[in-house]
Design a protein around this motif. Structure first.
Motif, PDB file in Angstrom:
ATOM      1  N   GLY A 131      41.360  36.899  46.660  1.00  0.00           N
ATOM      2  CA  GLY A 131      40.394  36.656  46.040  1.00  0.00           C
ATOM      3  C   GLY A 131      39.005  37.242  46.405  1.00  0.00           C
ATOM      4  N   PRO A 132      38.993  37.236  48.067  1.00  0.00           N
ATOM      5  CA  PRO A 132      37.661  37.756  48.391  1.00  0.00           C
ATOM      6  C   PRO A 132      37.864  39.083  48.325  1.00  0.00           C
ATOM      7  CG  PRO A 132      38.561  36.103  49.907  1.00  0.00           C
ATOM      8  CD  PRO A 132      39.313  36.259  49.052  1.00  0.00           C
ATOM      9  N   LYS A 133      38.976  39.849  48.473  1.00  0.00           N
ATOM     10  CA  LYS A 133      38.968  41.148  48.266  1.00  0.00           C
ATOM     11  C   LYS A 133      38.806  41.973  46.750  1.00  0.00           C
ATOM     12  CE  LYS A 133      41.330  40.964  52.378  1.00  0.00           C
ATOM     13  NZ  LYS A 133      42.165  39.391  52.728  1.00  0.00           N
ATOM     14  N   ILE A 134      39.208  41.203  45.982  1.00  0.00           N
ATOM     15  CA  ILE A 134      39.204  41.681  44.596  1.00  0.00           C
ATOM     16  C   ILE A 134      37.629  41.362  44.268  1.00  0.00           C
ATOM     17  CG2 ILE A 134      39.350  40.647  42.157  1.00  0.00           C
ATOM     18  CD1 ILE A 134      42.261  40.419  42.673  1.00  0.00           C
ATOM     19  N   PHE A 188      44.771  35.402  41.202  1.00  0.00           N
ATOM     20  CA  PHE A 188      43.934  36.333  42.148  1.00  0.00           C
ATOM     21  C   PHE A 188      44.909  36.768  43.142  1.00  0.00           C
ATOM     22  CE2 PHE A 188      40.014  34.721  40.406  1.00  0.00           C
ATOM     23  CZ  PHE A 188      39.020  36.042  40.614  1.00  0.00           C
ATOM     24  N   ASP A 189      45.635  35.916  44.009  1.00  0.00           N
ATOM     25  CA  ASP A 189      46.143  36.197  44.958  1.00  0.00           C
ATOM     26  C   ASP A 189      47.600  37.246  44.607  1.00  0.00           C
ATOM     27  OD1 ASP A 189      44.584  35.039  46.630  1.00  0.00           O
ATOM     28  OD2 ASP A 189      45.670  33.176  46.762  1.00  0.00           O
ATOM     29  N   LYS A 190      47.924  36.780  43.276  1.00  0.00           N
ATOM     30  CA  LYS A 190      49.135  37.525  42.939  1.00  0.00           C
ATOM     31  C   LYS A 190      48.941  38.796  42.317  1.00  0.00           C
ATOM     32  CE  LYS A 190      52.219  33.603  41.745  1.00  0.00           C
ATOM     33  NZ  LYS A 190      52.593  32.784  40.712  1.00  0.00           N
ATOM     34  N   VAL A 191      47.715  39.277  41.832  1.00  0.00           N
ATOM     35  CA  VAL A 191      47.194  40.604  41.104  1.00  0.00           C
ATOM     36  C   VAL A 191      46.898  41.257  42.500  1.00  0.00           C
ATOM     37  CG1 VAL A 191      45.278  41.517  40.355  1.00  0.00           C
ATOM     38  CG2 VAL A 191      46.591  39.762  38.999  1.00  0.00           C
ATOM     39  N   SER A 192      46.203  40.610  43.417  1.00  0.00           N
ATOM     40  CA  SER A 192      45.855  41.437  44.717  1.00  0.00           C
ATOM     41  C   SER A 192      47.055  41.906  45.472  1.00  0.00           C
ATOM     42  CB  SER A 192      45.056  40.594  45.492  1.00  0.00           C
ATOM     43  OG  SER A 192      45.676  39.598  46.170  1.00  0.00           O
ATOM     44  N   ARG A 193      48.074  41.153  45.576  1.00  0.00           N
ATOM     45  CA  ARG A 193      49.356  41.549  46.027  1.00  0.00           C
ATOM     46  C   ARG A 193      50.129  42.785  45.259  1.00  0.00           C
ATOM     47  NH1 ARG A 193      53.308  36.806  47.824  1.00  0.00           N
ATOM     48  NH2 ARG A 193      53.423  36.806  45.435  1.00  0.00           N
ATOM     49  N   VAL A 194      49.892  42.827  43.993  1.00  0.00           N
ATOM     50  CA  VAL A 194      50.618  44.042  43.282  1.00  0.00           C
ATOM     51  C   VAL A 194      49.692  45.271  43.402  1.00  0.00           C
ATOM     52  CG1 VAL A 194      50.834  44.781  40.933  1.00  0.00           C
ATOM     53  CG2 VAL A 194      51.459  42.476  41.496  1.00  0.00           C
ATOM     54  N   ILE A 195      48.393  45.001  43.681  1.00  0.00           N
ATOM     55  CA  ILE A 195      47.866  46.290  43.984  1.00  0.00           C
ATOM     56  C   ILE A 195      47.436  46.470  45.343  1.00  0.00           C
ATOM     57  CG2 ILE A 195      46.376  46.387  41.667  1.00  0.00           C
ATOM     58  CD1 ILE A 195      44.277  44.824  42.880  1.00  0.00           C
ATOM     59  N   GLY A 196      48.214  45.558  46.491  1.00  0.00           N
ATOM     60  CA  GLY A 196      48.325  46.293  47.756  1.00  0.00           C
ATOM     61  C   GLY A 196      47.327  45.699  48.751  1.00  0.00           C
ATOM     62  N   SER A 213      42.325  22.498  22.783  1.00  0.00           N
ATOM     63  CA  SER A 213      42.568  22.206  24.005  1.00  0.00           C
ATOM     64  C   SER A 213      41.690  22.792  25.023  1.00  0.00           C
ATOM     65  CB  SER A 213      44.053  22.005  24.410  1.00  0.00           C
ATOM     66  OG  SER A 213      44.148  22.077  25.669  1.00  0.00           O
ATOM     67  N   LEU A 214      41.257  22.167  26.248  1.00  0.00           N
ATOM     68  CA  LEU A 214      40.455  22.909  27.034  1.00  0.00           C
ATOM     69  C   LEU A 214      41.342  23.492  28.281  1.00  0.00           C
ATOM     70  CD1 LEU A 214      37.121  21.124  27.002  1.00  0.00           C
ATOM     71  CD2 LEU A 214      37.642  23.147  25.800  1.00  0.00           C
ATOM     72  N   ASP A 215      42.619  23.454  27.845  1.00  0.00           N
ATOM     73  CA  ASP A 215      43.629  23.775  28.898  1.00  0.00           C
ATOM     74  C   ASP A 215      43.502  25.329  29.272  1.00  0.00           C
ATOM     75  OD1 ASP A 215      44.579  21.286  29.379  1.00  0.00           O
ATOM     76  OD2 ASP A 215      46.741  21.849  28.404  1.00  0.00           O
ATOM     77  N   PHE A 216      43.934  25.871  30.485  1.00  0.00           N
ATOM     78  CA  PHE A 216      43.981  27.022  30.781  1.00  0.00           C
ATOM     79  C   PHE A 216      45.257  27.686  30.884  1.00  0.00           C
ATOM     80  CE2 PHE A 216      40.273  25.213  33.325  1.00  0.00           C
ATOM     81  CZ  PHE A 216      39.265  25.916  32.398  1.00  0.00           C
ATOM     82  N   SER A 217      45.455  29.111  30.779  1.00  0.00           N
ATOM     83  CA  SER A 217      46.871  29.643  31.160  1.00  0.00           C
ATOM     84  C   SER A 217      46.435  31.136  31.987  1.00  0.00           C
ATOM     85  CB  SER A 217      47.472  29.870  29.970  1.00  0.00           C
ATOM     86  OG  SER A 217      48.701  30.864  29.998  1.00  0.00           O
ATOM     87  N   PHE A 218      46.880  31.426  32.916  1.00  0.00           N
ATOM     88  CA  PHE A 218      46.593  32.620  33.379  1.00  0.00           C
ATOM     89  C   PHE A 218      47.509  33.484  33.672  1.00  0.00           C
ATOM     90  CE2 PHE A 218      43.168  29.763  34.723  1.00  0.00           C
ATOM     91  CZ  PHE A 218      42.017  30.018  34.192  1.00  0.00           C
ATOM     92  N   SER A 219      48.869  33.031  33.197  1.00  0.00           N
ATOM     93  CA  SER A 219      50.038  33.977  33.799  1.00  0.00           C
ATOM     94  C   SER A 219      50.174  35.205  32.533  1.00  0.00           C
ATOM     95  CB  SER A 219      51.389  33.157  33.291  1.00  0.00           C
ATOM     96  OG  SER A 219      51.610  32.780  32.049  1.00  0.00           O
ATOM     97  N   GLY A 220      49.540  34.981  31.520  1.00  0.00           N
ATOM     98  CA  GLY A 220      49.469  36.389  30.606  1.00  0.00           C
ATOM     99  C   GLY A 220      48.812  37.525  31.105  1.00  0.00           C
ATOM    100  N   ILE A 221      47.436  37.007  31.632  1.00  0.00           N
ATOM    101  CA  ILE A 221      46.798  38.045  32.192  1.00  0.00           C
ATOM    102  C   ILE A 221      47.187  38.617  33.458  1.00  0.00           C
ATOM    103  CG2 ILE A 221      45.281  36.429  33.302  1.00  0.00           C
ATOM    104  CD1 ILE A 221      42.972  38.400  33.091  1.00  0.00           C
ATOM    105  N   LYS A 222      48.044  37.919  34.230  1.00  0.00           N
ATOM    106  CA  LYS A 222      48.634  38.318  35.641  1.00  0.00           C
ATOM    107  C   LYS A 222      49.612  39.409  35.168  1.00  0.00           C
ATOM    108  CE  LYS A 222      51.821  35.823  36.803  1.00  0.00           C
ATOM    109  NZ  LYS A 222      52.802  34.823  37.435  1.00  0.00           N
ATOM    110  N   TYR A 272      53.395  37.734  55.555  1.00  0.00           N
ATOM    111  CA  TYR A 272      54.203  37.332  54.291  1.00  0.00           C
ATOM    112  C   TYR A 272      53.916  37.399  53.047  1.00  0.00           C
ATOM    113  CZ  TYR A 272      56.071  35.492  58.748  1.00  0.00           C
ATOM    114  OH  TYR A 272      56.672  35.398  60.158  1.00  0.00           O
ATOM    115  N   GLY A 273      52.680  37.906  52.885  1.00  0.00           N
ATOM    116  CA  GLY A 273      51.823  37.877  51.493  1.00  0.00           C
ATOM    117  C   GLY A 273      51.593  36.592  50.788  1.00  0.00           C
ATOM    118  N   GLY A 274      51.674  35.571  51.623  1.00  0.00           N
ATOM    119  CA  GLY A 274      51.382  34.410  51.082  1.00  0.00           C
ATOM    120  C   GLY A 274      51.800  33.119  52.000  1.00  0.00           C
ATOM    121  N   VAL A 275      51.554  31.927  51.819  1.00  0.00           N
ATOM    122  CA  VAL A 275      51.952  30.905  52.508  1.00  0.00           C
ATOM    123  C   VAL A 275      53.341  30.568  52.705  1.00  0.00           C
ATOM    124  CG1 VAL A 275      51.184  28.411  53.414  1.00  0.00           C
ATOM    125  CG2 VAL A 275      49.436  30.013  52.280  1.00  0.00           C
ATOM    126  N   VAL A 276      53.808  30.367  53.951  1.00  0.00           N
ATOM    127  CA  VAL A 276      55.195  30.091  54.349  1.00  0.00           C
ATOM    128  C   VAL A 276      54.997  28.475  54.655  1.00  0.00           C
ATOM    129  CG1 VAL A 276      57.404  30.540  55.387  1.00  0.00           C
ATOM    130  CG2 VAL A 276      55.628  32.294  54.857  1.00  0.00           C
TER     131      VAL A 276
END
Ligand code: KG4
Ligand code: ZN
Length: 338
Positions: free
Chosen positions: A184-187, A170-178, A208-217, A43-47
């Motif tokens: 994560g481990p595959k990347i 990691f998981d969303k990017v990996s899905r896009v590249i098949g 702020s030491l917050d993160f945002s990863f949606s831009g890179i994704k 399913y490409g992720g946890v259901v």
């Protein structure tokens, strides 16, 4: 009086059904993990609903096996513990209900454990000498937090993700590249064959030491669509890891300066990443940091880390009532609910 404290710990917050017997918070007597990765892969992720059902199927055997491997019976257990949040509510409920019932039926105390505090505690298993205070960078599939661990049960959040967690990116990017879930481990593997030739955005916040990863994704997704077959996958993996790591480590160094500490621990599934570890080792040498990583088996979800956190909560006087409910969006530092 018996000196050792033996904890039976259960973890079922996502797609691993796990049980572990832990002595005095740092010694693992057994660590059983039934993973559902193969079931969710298609399913490409946890259901969530499928995860709950599989936890129900697995839990009894997993707990029995943990006792057997530790060569113990329920009589030898001093405390039963289970993750009560954060996580998927249906999945959490299986381990939590099982743990509470077990504690009640054999007259043992029960303690609900915070999943992220568990990830942090994984370091106490691998490093018998590690003591707070220190900075912990928690990077998992569901969470990204930069935390000042003041004491075993006291946490100050210095930074958190404002959108995707690192592992989620990691998981969303990996899905896009098949690549198959979990990506994560595959990347990690593919990046070793590539070079960071693609320029990807890095998000930093002022004050702020917050993160945002949606831009890179999103940048990766757009790049894949634009380049089509011409895309160099190993180079893309390498560029993605580099950009993510730059952000993580830059904030981590700032956190060390802010708190005046040179002691750093990593935790969570993404802390298994070899590029991240390599870069942190290098930065650690340059900045005189003392770095701690959990062993790989304690990076991703497991119950040993829950048993360790439960021990430190228990000796700090924490207890849970048997009406403790699962809390899917439990924040780090939230007090245990009675
Ligand atoms: O801590 P964890 O088991 O689950 C949560 O609590 O969320 O983390 C799972 C995450 C997944 O996103 C997986 O892709 C990532 O950890 N992961 C890795 C590696 N191994 C697991 N990410 C990058 N490199 C790895 N070697
Ligand atoms: Zn986790």
């Amino acid at each position: 009086m018996k000196e050792d404290l033996i904890v039976l710990a259960i973890e079922s917050s996502c797609d691993e059904t796990a049980c572990s017997i832990v002595k005095n918070g740092r010694e693992v007597l057994s660590n059983i993990i039934a993973t559902q990765i193969d079931i969710h892969k298609r399913y490409g992720g946890v259901v969530p609903e499928i995860a709950s059902r599989n936890h129900i199927d697995a839990i009894t055997n997993v707990v029995n096996e943990a006792l057997e491997k530790a060569n113990m019976t329920l009589q030898d257990i001093d405390l039963v513990s289970a993750t009560y949040g954060p996580g998927l509510v249906g999945a959490l409920l299986v381990g939590l209900s099982f743990g509470k019932s077990l504690a009640w039926s054999c007259y043992k105390p029960f303690l609900g454990v915070h999943h992220i505090e568990g990830h942090i505690a994984a370091n106490y298993i691998t490093h018998k000498d590690l003591e707070p205070p220190y900075i912990c960078l928690i990077v998992s599939g569901g969470h990204s937090n930069l935390v000042y661990v003041k004491d075993y049960t006291e946490f100050e959040i210095l930074g958190k993700t404002r959108d995707d967690a690192v592992g989620e990116a990691f998981d969303k990017v990996s899905r896009v590249i098949g690549l198959e879930y979990p990506g994560g481990p595959k990347i990690d593997k593919l990046a070793k064959e590539g070079k960071p030739n693609y320029k990807l955005p890095k998000t930093f916040f002022e004050d702020s030491l917050d993160f945002s990863f949606s831009g890179i994704k999103t940048a990766v997704i757009n790049l894949v669509h634009k380049e089509g077959d011409k895309i160099n996958i190993p180079d893309l993996c390498s560029s993605f890891e580099e950009a993510i790591t730059d952000v993580l480590l830059s904030n981590l160094l700032k956190a060390c300066q802010m708190k005046g500490t040179n002691k750093v621990a990593l935790a969570g599934g993404v802390s298994a990443n070899s590029y991240l570890r390599g870069r942190l080792d290098k930065i650690g040498e340059e900045n005189n940091l003392k770095i701690y990583y959990p062993e790989l088996i304690y990076c991703t979800d497991n119950a040993a880390m829950i048993g360790s956190a439960a021990y430190f909560d228990y000796i700090a006087g924490k207890r849970s009532d048997l009406d403790l409910n699962a809390v899917p969006y439990l924040k780090l530092g939230d007090k245990l609910r009675k």
